[in-house]
Structures are given as structure tokens and as C-alpha cells.
Write an enzyme that holds these catalytic residues in place. Structure first.
Site, PDB file in Angstrom:
ATOM      1  CB  CYS A  68      -0.904   0.001   1.217  1.00  0.00           C
ATOM      2  SG  CYS A  68      -2.010   1.429   1.289  1.00  0.00           S
ATOM      3  CB  CYS A  72      -1.546   3.919   7.895  1.00  0.00           C
ATOM      4  SG  CYS A  72      -2.712   4.601   6.682  1.00  0.00           S
ATOM      5  CB  CYS A  75      -0.944  -0.185   8.235  1.00  0.00           C
ATOM      6  SG  CYS A  75      -1.662  -1.410   7.121  1.00  0.00           S
ATOM      7  CB  CYS A 112     -15.607  -7.560   5.604  1.00  0.00           C
ATOM      8  SG  CYS A 112     -17.039  -7.320   6.693  1.00  0.00           S
ATOM      9  CB  CYS A 143     -18.519  -5.071   4.327  1.00  0.00           C
ATOM     10  SG  CYS A 143     -17.600  -3.629   4.938  1.00  0.00           S
ATOM     11  CB  CYS A 203     -18.376  -0.441   8.046  1.00  0.00           C
ATOM     12  SG  CYS A 203     -17.396  -1.290   9.303  1.00  0.00           S
ATOM     13  NE  ARG A 276     -17.837  -6.050  12.733  1.00  0.00           N
ATOM     14  CZ  ARG A 276     -18.162  -5.413  11.612  1.00  0.00           C
ATOM     15  NH1 ARG A 276     -17.348  -4.488  11.121  1.00  0.00           N
ATOM     16  NH2 ARG A 276     -19.280  -5.683  10.991  1.00  0.00           N
TER      17      ARG A 276
END
Length: 331
Positions: A68, A72, A75, A112, A143, A203, A276
Site C-alpha cells: 500500500c 499509516c 499498518c 468483508c 462489505c 462501516c 463491533r
């Protein structure tokens, strides 16, 4: 009248309506209530809007892992950091559907799919739309989380029948720039607006335990609660230890009671949202999970792995929910 009493009075007079005008001071007053009072208010909100003895079960699959271009700091999939994670290509649709079927057989009602992209390319979005359509054919809710979306891309996913789009705000506006620089918080909010305008449910939640303050956690809840419409699903993630990322140097696991207080506050502020208890459940005891459910958490991910991190075994989850008298998709 002190702040806590004001919050109690305002909460009592607004139980029948959803608010979008919270501030951090009000959230903090709720969070700081005596524990029994906080749990009572959370239970009232929960029982008004949900079956208090039912937990939603979802399954999460990484359909494209690693590489990616975002930085972040929490991550393992960021290309900026050496975490030992090998990047993969987008999975084939038949392979994804086979995994979705196994998840359904194991008790998941929502499937998901996550891809480590900044934003999807059109050819990749076509493949994801095929996956969405096929998973819905299994009778499951769908999702996806694919990064930032344009209005056109959101519309494409809606046409494919997507039920939910996950796009977390991660943390408070004040702490955000300390963990991410390649994508602004406004970028995330814009994507949420595109998704909502396309008629897809949202979400959206965040991560705790990265070194943020309690005020940052509450600021995240205020941000979510003050969106034009509350997210239908609010995942609260505990940061999983990952070697090689910047957050490893600042991370501090939240106090267990602090986690319960945060979930209870989320339940009161967003009474009609599914809350959740998401990543990090492998770190917490059955007793703490029971308190989290009592505070208003009513959804979990099942399966041994969440993207690149571990998750409790399905048998453990089924045993715990049975002991608590909580129904779910698990046998």
C-alpha cells in the site's frame, strides 16, 4: 448542575432521537460517569435499539495484501515499512467465493473484503464488483474496504449490490497527523460522503492503543457521531503489535476498563449503530469480552485471521457466547 448531571439529564430527554451535535466535553462527562451508571445508560440505549442477547458475526478477508502506498504508522501493509509482509496480487473471484462459502458455513452472516490500495483502479473495481455480486448470491451481506473512492466508483459498487463500505477515520482529528501524512482526514470524510450519496451503508470506526490520549478516543467518537448520519457499523480495533512500524514505539494497550467505558460511550452516542469489538480480541479475556457485550458491543469478526493479524478461534467464540446466552450465527 455539574457536567455529569447535565449529560444524564440531556441523555434522558433525548433517548428517542439520534444526536449529531456532540462535543468532547459531553463525551468525557459520559465516559467519566460512575461505572454502574455508565453501564446502565449504555444498556438502556442498547435495549431500545437492539436485541441485547444477540451478536452479529462477520468474516474478513484480505483480497489484496501489502504494497500500500499510504504511510499509516500502524499498518503492516504499508510499503513505507519493513514488516516482513509479502505483497500479493488481487485474488481471483472463484477463490474469494470459496472462502466466503466456508465463512458462511462457519456462522458468518456478513463477508468483508479488504484490499490494500490508496484507491482502486477501474479494472480492479470491476473484479471487486464481481466478487460482491457473487457473495450476495450466497445470501450474505457484503462489505469492502478499498481505500478512497470517487463518486463514480461508489456508484459502481452500489450497482453491484454492495451493502457496506468500510473506511475508518482511525483516530481523533488532533492525533491523526501523528500517524498518517499521505491521506488527510478530510480525504476520508469525502469518501464517506461519496459512499453515503451512492446509497451504501457505512462501516467506520478507529483504532485505540497507538499512544493516543483518552481525549483522542473520545474525539474520534465525536467525529463519528457528528457525521450527517451515524455509521451503521462502528468497529473499535485494538492495535495489534507489528514490528517495523512507527506506532510500535508509541503503542500502549488501553486499560481494560477504559475499553469498556469507550464502548459504552459509543453505544450511548450512536445508539442505533452496530458497535463491533473488532481487531485485538485475541488479547482480551472472556470476562472482558463479556463486559464489552454488556456495554453495548454487538458484533465481532470470526475466523482465525483478520487481514494480517490473529483472531480468536471460532470454537472459543462459540463457547463464550453460549456461556453468556448470546445468540449468533455460530453453532
Amino acid at each position: 448542575m455539574d457536567a455529569a448531571a447535565q449529560v444524564q439529564r440531556k441523555e434522558a430527554s433525548n433517548r428517542a432521537q439520534v444526536r449529531n451535535n456532540w462535543n468532547v466535553e459531553e463525551a468525557k462527562a459520559l465516559y467519566d460517569l460512575p461505572f454502574a451508571d455508565l453501564m446502565l445508560q449504555a444498556q438502556r440505549a442498547h435495549r431500545k435499539n437492539f436485541d441485547p442477547n444477540h451478536v452479529e458475526t462477520a468474516s474478513l478477508l484480505s483480497i489484496k495484501t501489502g504494497g500500500c502506498p499510504e504511510d499509516c504508522g500502524y499498518c503492516s501493509q504499508s510499503a513505507y515499512y519493513e514488516t516482513g509482509l509479502k505483497a500479493t496480487r488481487l485474488m481471483r473471484c472463484p477463490d474469494v467465493i470459496a472462502i466466503a462459502q466456508r465463512a458462511k458455513d462457519a456462522g458468518a452472516t456478513r463477508f468483508c473484503m479488504a484490499a490494500a490500495w490508496r484507491t482502486p483502479k477501474d479494472r480492479d473495481l470491476d473484479s471487486v464488483c464481481d466478487m460482491v455480486n457473487a457473495v450476495k448470491g450466497l445470501g450474505m451481506e457484503t462489505c469492502v474496504t478499498l481505500g478512497m473512492l470517487t463518486p463514480k466508483q461508489a456508484a459502481r459498487l452500489a450497482e453491484a449490490g454492495l451493502d457496506f463500505y468500510n473506511h475508518n477515520v482511525d483516530t481523533s482529528p488532533e492525533f491523526y497527523s501523528k500517524i498518517i501524512t499521505t491521506r488527510s482526514l478530510q480525504d476520508r470524510i469525502d469518501t464517506l460522503a461519496h459512499v453515503r450519496d451512492a446509497g451504501i451503508k457505512i462501516c467506520c470506526g478507529g483504532i485505540i492503543g497507538m499512544g493516543e490520549r483518552v481525549e483522542d478516543r473520545l474525539g474520534m467518537l465525536v467525529l463519528l457521531a457528528n457525521l450527517p448520519s451515524h455509521p451503521e457499523s462502528v468497529p473499535i480495533n485494538l492495535w495489534n503489535k507489528i514490528e517495523g512500524v512507527p506506532v510500535e514505539d508509541t503503542a500502549e494497550p488501553p486499560d481494560p476498563i477504559a475499553l469498556v467505558r469507550l464502548l459504552a460511550t459509543a453505544r450511548i452516542m450512536m445508539p442505533r449503530s452496530v458497535v463491533r469489538l473488532s481487531a485485538g480480541r485475541q488479547y482480551i479475556t472472556d470476562e472482558l469480552q463479556a463486559l464489552c457485550f454488556l456495554a453495548g458491543a454487538n458484533s465481532i469478526f470470526i475466523g482465525d485471521v483478520l487481514l494480517t493479524t490473529k483472531n480468536p478461534k471460532v470454537d472459543r467464540d462459540a463457547h463464550l457466547l453460549a456461556r453468556l446466552g448470546i445468540t449468533s450465527g455460530l453453532a
